[in-house]
Design a protein around this motif. Structure first.
Motif, PDB file in Angstrom:
ATOM      1  N   HIS A   1      38.142  16.562  10.855  1.00 38.30           N
ATOM      2  CA  HIS A   1      38.335  17.342  12.078  1.00 38.30           C
ATOM      3  C   HIS A   1      37.360  16.908  13.168  1.00 38.30           C
ATOM      4  CE1 HIS A   1      39.920  19.945   8.800  1.00 38.30           C
ATOM      5  NE2 HIS A   1      40.920  20.035   9.666  1.00 38.30           N
ATOM      6  N   LEU A   2      37.751  17.157  14.402  1.00 39.05           N
ATOM      7  CA  LEU A   2      36.926  16.764  15.526  1.00 39.05           C
ATOM      8  C   LEU A   2      35.833  17.791  15.804  1.00 39.05           C
ATOM      9  CD1 LEU A   2      39.673  15.481  18.006  1.00 39.05           C
ATOM     10  CD2 LEU A   2      38.275  14.142  16.421  1.00 39.05           C
ATOM     11  N   SER A   3      34.683  17.294  16.205  1.00 36.67           N
ATOM     12  CA  SER A   3      33.578  18.153  16.641  1.00 36.67           C
ATOM     13  C   SER A   3      33.905  18.694  18.026  1.00 36.67           C
ATOM     14  CB  SER A   3      32.296  17.315  16.711  1.00 36.67           C
ATOM     15  OG  SER A   3      32.412  16.333  17.750  1.00 36.67           O
ATOM     16  N   PRO A   4      33.112  19.625  18.561  1.00 39.92           N
ATOM     17  CA  PRO A   4      33.349  20.079  19.935  1.00 39.92           C
ATOM     18  C   PRO A   4      33.420  18.917  20.929  1.00 39.92           C
ATOM     19  CG  PRO A   4      31.825  21.566  18.860  1.00 39.92           C
ATOM     20  CD  PRO A   4      32.054  20.431  17.907  1.00 39.92           C
ATOM     21  N   LEU A   5      32.535  17.930  20.772  1.00 44.77           N
ATOM     22  CA  LEU A   5      32.578  16.763  21.650  1.00 44.77           C
ATOM     23  C   LEU A   5      33.867  15.973  21.440  1.00 44.77           C
ATOM     24  CD1 LEU A   5      31.225  14.946  23.735  1.00 44.77           C
ATOM     25  CD2 LEU A   5      30.029  13.786  21.852  1.00 44.77           C
ATOM     26  N   GLY A   6      34.283  15.858  20.190  1.00 41.14           N
ATOM     27  CA  GLY A   6      35.542  15.177  19.896  1.00 41.14           C
ATOM     28  C   GLY A   6      36.731  15.901  20.489  1.00 41.14           C
ATOM     29  N   CYS A   7      36.720  17.228  20.384  1.00 41.77           N
ATOM     30  CA  CYS A   7      37.800  18.025  20.983  1.00 41.77           C
ATOM     31  C   CYS A   7      37.825  17.827  22.498  1.00 41.77           C
ATOM     32  CB  CYS A   7      37.618  19.501  20.654  1.00 41.77           C
ATOM     33  SG  CYS A   7      38.015  19.949  18.944  1.00 41.77           S
ATOM     34  N   ASP A   8      36.650  17.811  23.116  1.00 41.18           N
ATOM     35  CA  ASP A   8      36.591  17.599  24.566  1.00 41.18           C
ATOM     36  C   ASP A   8      37.193  16.242  24.933  1.00 41.18           C
ATOM     37  OD1 ASP A   8      35.334  20.023  24.922  1.00 41.18           O
ATOM     38  OD2 ASP A   8      33.319  19.181  25.089  1.00 41.18           O
ATOM     39  N   THR A   9      36.889  15.233  24.143  1.00 39.77           N
ATOM     40  CA  THR A   9      37.426  13.889  24.393  1.00 39.77           C
ATOM     41  C   THR A   9      38.938  13.895  24.277  1.00 39.77           C
ATOM     42  OG1 THR A   9      35.392  12.909  23.509  1.00 39.77           O
ATOM     43  CG2 THR A   9      37.316  11.472  23.673  1.00 39.77           C
ATOM     44  N   TRP A  10      39.454  14.559  23.251  1.00 37.03           N
ATOM     45  CA  TRP A  10      40.904  14.658  23.048  1.00 37.03           C
ATOM     46  C   TRP A  10      41.558  15.434  24.188  1.00 37.03           C
ATOM     47  CZ3 TRP A  10      44.668  18.390  22.335  1.00 37.03           C
ATOM     48  CH2 TRP A  10      45.863  17.980  21.740  1.00 37.03           C
ATOM     49  N   LEU A  11      40.970  16.548  24.560  1.00 36.23           N
ATOM     50  CA  LEU A  11      41.521  17.385  25.623  1.00 36.23           C
ATOM     51  C   LEU A  11      41.563  16.652  26.956  1.00 36.23           C
ATOM     52  CD1 LEU A  11      39.699  20.698  24.684  1.00 36.23           C
ATOM     53  CD2 LEU A  11      42.186  20.375  24.690  1.00 36.23           C
ATOM     54  N   GLN A  12      40.521  15.914  27.258  1.00 34.03           N
ATOM     55  CA  GLN A  12      40.489  15.173  28.519  1.00 34.03           C
ATOM     56  C   GLN A  12      41.584  14.125  28.580  1.00 34.03           C
ATOM     57  OE1 GLN A  12      36.430  13.802  28.490  1.00 34.03           O
ATOM     58  NE2 GLN A  12      35.618  15.858  28.834  1.00 34.03           N
ATOM     59  N   ALA A  13      41.838  13.457  27.459  1.00 39.40           N
ATOM     60  CA  ALA A  13      42.906  12.461  27.411  1.00 39.40           C
ATOM     61  C   ALA A  13      44.269  13.116  27.606  1.00 39.40           C
ATOM     62  CB  ALA A  13      42.864  11.707  26.084  1.00 39.40           C
ATOM     63  N   VAL A  14      44.481  14.257  26.956  1.00 42.05           N
ATOM     64  CA  VAL A  14      45.759  14.964  27.089  1.00 42.05           C
ATOM     65  C   VAL A  14      45.966  15.448  28.527  1.00 42.05           C
ATOM     66  CG1 VAL A  14      47.043  17.024  26.393  1.00 42.05           C
ATOM     67  CG2 VAL A  14      45.881  15.630  24.669  1.00 42.05           C
ATOM     68  N   ALA A  15      44.947  16.067  29.104  1.00 39.81           N
ATOM     69  CA  ALA A  15      45.056  16.577  30.473  1.00 39.81           C
ATOM     70  C   ALA A  15      45.332  15.451  31.456  1.00 39.81           C
ATOM     71  CB  ALA A  15      43.785  17.321  30.858  1.00 39.81           C
ATOM     72  N   SER A  16      44.615  14.340  31.320  1.00 42.74           N
ATOM     73  CA  SER A  16      44.783  13.211  32.222  1.00 42.74           C
ATOM     74  C   SER A  16      46.188  12.627  32.142  1.00 42.74           C
ATOM     75  CB  SER A  16      43.748  12.123  31.891  1.00 42.74           C
ATOM     76  OG  SER A  16      43.936  10.978  32.685  1.00 42.74           O
ATOM     77  N   ASN A  17      46.701  12.489  30.926  1.00 38.91           N
ATOM     78  CA  ASN A  17      48.034  11.922  30.756  1.00 38.91           C
ATOM     79  C   ASN A  17      49.125  12.876  31.235  1.00 38.91           C
ATOM     80  OD1 ASN A  17      48.292   9.153  29.080  1.00 38.91           O
ATOM     81  ND2 ASN A  17      46.395  10.211  28.524  1.00 38.91           N
TER      82      ASN A  17
ATOM     83  N   ILE B   1      30.598   8.803  15.151  1.00 30.98           N
ATOM     84  CA  ILE B   1      30.231   9.891  14.241  1.00 30.98           C
ATOM     85  C   ILE B   1      30.149  11.230  14.951  1.00 30.98           C
ATOM     86  CG2 ILE B   1      28.460  10.722  12.650  1.00 30.98           C
ATOM     87  CD1 ILE B   1      27.715   7.828  12.111  1.00 30.98           C
ATOM     88  N   THR B   2      29.633  11.248  16.175  1.00 29.67           N
ATOM     89  CA  THR B   2      29.430  12.516  16.881  1.00 29.67           C
ATOM     90  C   THR B   2      30.740  13.185  17.285  1.00 29.67           C
ATOM     91  OG1 THR B   2      29.242  11.364  19.014  1.00 29.67           O
ATOM     92  CG2 THR B   2      27.196  11.783  17.787  1.00 29.67           C
ATOM     93  N   LEU B   3      31.834  12.458  17.214  1.00 26.62           N
ATOM     94  CA  LEU B   3      33.124  13.039  17.589  1.00 26.62           C
ATOM     95  C   LEU B   3      33.800  13.762  16.431  1.00 26.62           C
ATOM     96  CD1 LEU B   3      34.689  10.279  19.901  1.00 26.62           C
ATOM     97  CD2 LEU B   3      33.172  12.190  20.490  1.00 26.62           C
ATOM     98  N   PHE B   4      33.191  13.692  15.251  1.00 22.28           N
ATOM     99  CA  PHE B   4      33.779  14.310  14.062  1.00 22.28           C
ATOM    100  C   PHE B   4      32.868  15.376  13.476  1.00 22.28           C
ATOM    101  CE2 PHE B   4      35.931  10.263  14.358  1.00 22.28           C
ATOM    102  CZ  PHE B   4      37.222  10.538  13.936  1.00 22.28           C
ATOM    103  N   ARG B   5      33.488  16.327  12.811  1.00 21.92           N
ATOM    104  CA  ARG B   5      32.729  17.282  12.012  1.00 21.92           C
ATOM    105  C   ARG B   5      32.233  16.569  10.758  1.00 21.92           C
ATOM    106  NH1 ARG B   5      36.201  22.944  11.912  1.00 21.92           N
ATOM    107  NH2 ARG B   5      36.434  23.214  14.168  1.00 21.92           N
ATOM    108  N   PRO B   6      31.331  17.200  10.025  1.00 23.69           N
ATOM    109  CA  PRO B   6      30.811  16.563   8.807  1.00 23.69           C
ATOM    110  C   PRO B   6      31.891  16.209   7.781  1.00 23.69           C
ATOM    111  CG  PRO B   6      29.371  18.356   9.468  1.00 23.69           C
ATOM    112  CD  PRO B   6      30.580  18.440  10.358  1.00 23.69           C
ATOM    113  N   ASP B   7      33.044  16.894   7.810  1.00 20.41           N
ATOM    114  CA  ASP B   7      34.090  16.582   6.832  1.00 20.41           C
ATOM    115  C   ASP B   7      34.766  15.241   7.103  1.00 20.41           C
ATOM    116  OD1 ASP B   7      35.797  17.104   8.980  1.00 20.41           O
ATOM    117  OD2 ASP B   7      36.624  18.940   8.120  1.00 20.41           O
ATOM    118  N   GLY B   8      34.528  14.654   8.267  1.00 18.63           N
ATOM    119  CA  GLY B   8      35.102  13.357   8.591  1.00 18.63           C
ATOM    120  C   GLY B   8      36.571  13.395   8.950  1.00 18.63           C
TER     121      GLY B   8
END
Length: 224
Positions: A201-217, A192-199
């Protein structure tokens, strides 16, 4: 949701990207490292738009903390559909030449309105054309993300099933074409914490998780 283009931020940034692209086409190297410039395009819908905003606001920065000879450009359109990818790529190609790598996060917005088999066929065909158009570019396919809410879907379970089937087929195709796949196992509808209330879009934490995966790959896939 109204569409809003996001092509790397402000005009000054966009101008810089163009200048960098020209230098890359001329075969120049980074003035600070002496290494050949590696140009990365990150393309897609709102996930990419908001991740780019988050990257610029966070300590990671728009270049995702990658080495200084790596130049990252963000090309996103909120509400973007799959069919808009190739036209955007052709426009950018004409203006900037081919990138070293392209990251694609796109297609989830089509799942509700386009049948699974039709969308799967369209994406596989377009991926082949993309690789043919950009033979020197490494394609990174970012898995379709789960959502807590599939807007306008009368059968969310069926939409989720289609998400799995299409992204698996696309991932297999990209690997067969010499590209790479970016998975996001941490981004699930239960987180839940990775999403905005709309279910959606990603929350800031979700965006960070996505960005880290992209950078690592990107680091692994490009040998940075």
């Amino acid at each position: 949701m109204p569409r809003k283009a996001s092509k790397g931020g402000k005009r000054r940034h966009k101008h810089c990207c163009g200048k960098r692209a020209k230098k890359s086409r001329d075969g120049s190297s980074s003035s600070t490292t002496g290494l050949a410039v590696v140009r990365v395009w990150i393309m897609g819908h709102s996930i990419v738009h908001w991740a780019g905003v988050r990257a610029r606001e966070s300590g990671m920065g728009p270049a995702l903390g990658l080495p200084r000879h790596v130049h990252v450009s963000w090309f996103a359109r909120r509400g973007m559909l799959w069919g808009e990818l190739l036209p955007m790529v052709r426009t950018l190609m004409a203006r900037e030449g081919p990138p070293s790598a392209i990251v694609i996060q796109l297609g989830e917005n089509d799942l509700v309105s386009v049948g699974c088999l039709v969308l799967r066929s369209l994406i596989l065909k377009d991926l082949e054309e993309l690789v043919s158009t950009l033979p020197t570019t490494k394609v990174f396919w970012s898995h379709f993300l789960q959502r807590r809410v599939w807007r306008d879907s009368h059968r969310p379970a069926a939409t989720e099933s289609a998400r799995k089937r299409v992204t698996a087929a696309a991932a297999h195709k990209v690997l067969s074409l010499g590209g790479a796949v970016i998975a996001h196992p941490e981004i699930t509808f239960k987180a839940i914490t990775l999403f905005r209330p709309d279910g959606v879009h990603l929350s800031p934490l979700g965006c960070d998780t996505w960005l880290q995966a992209v950078a690592s790959n990107l680091k692994d896939g490009l040998g940075l």
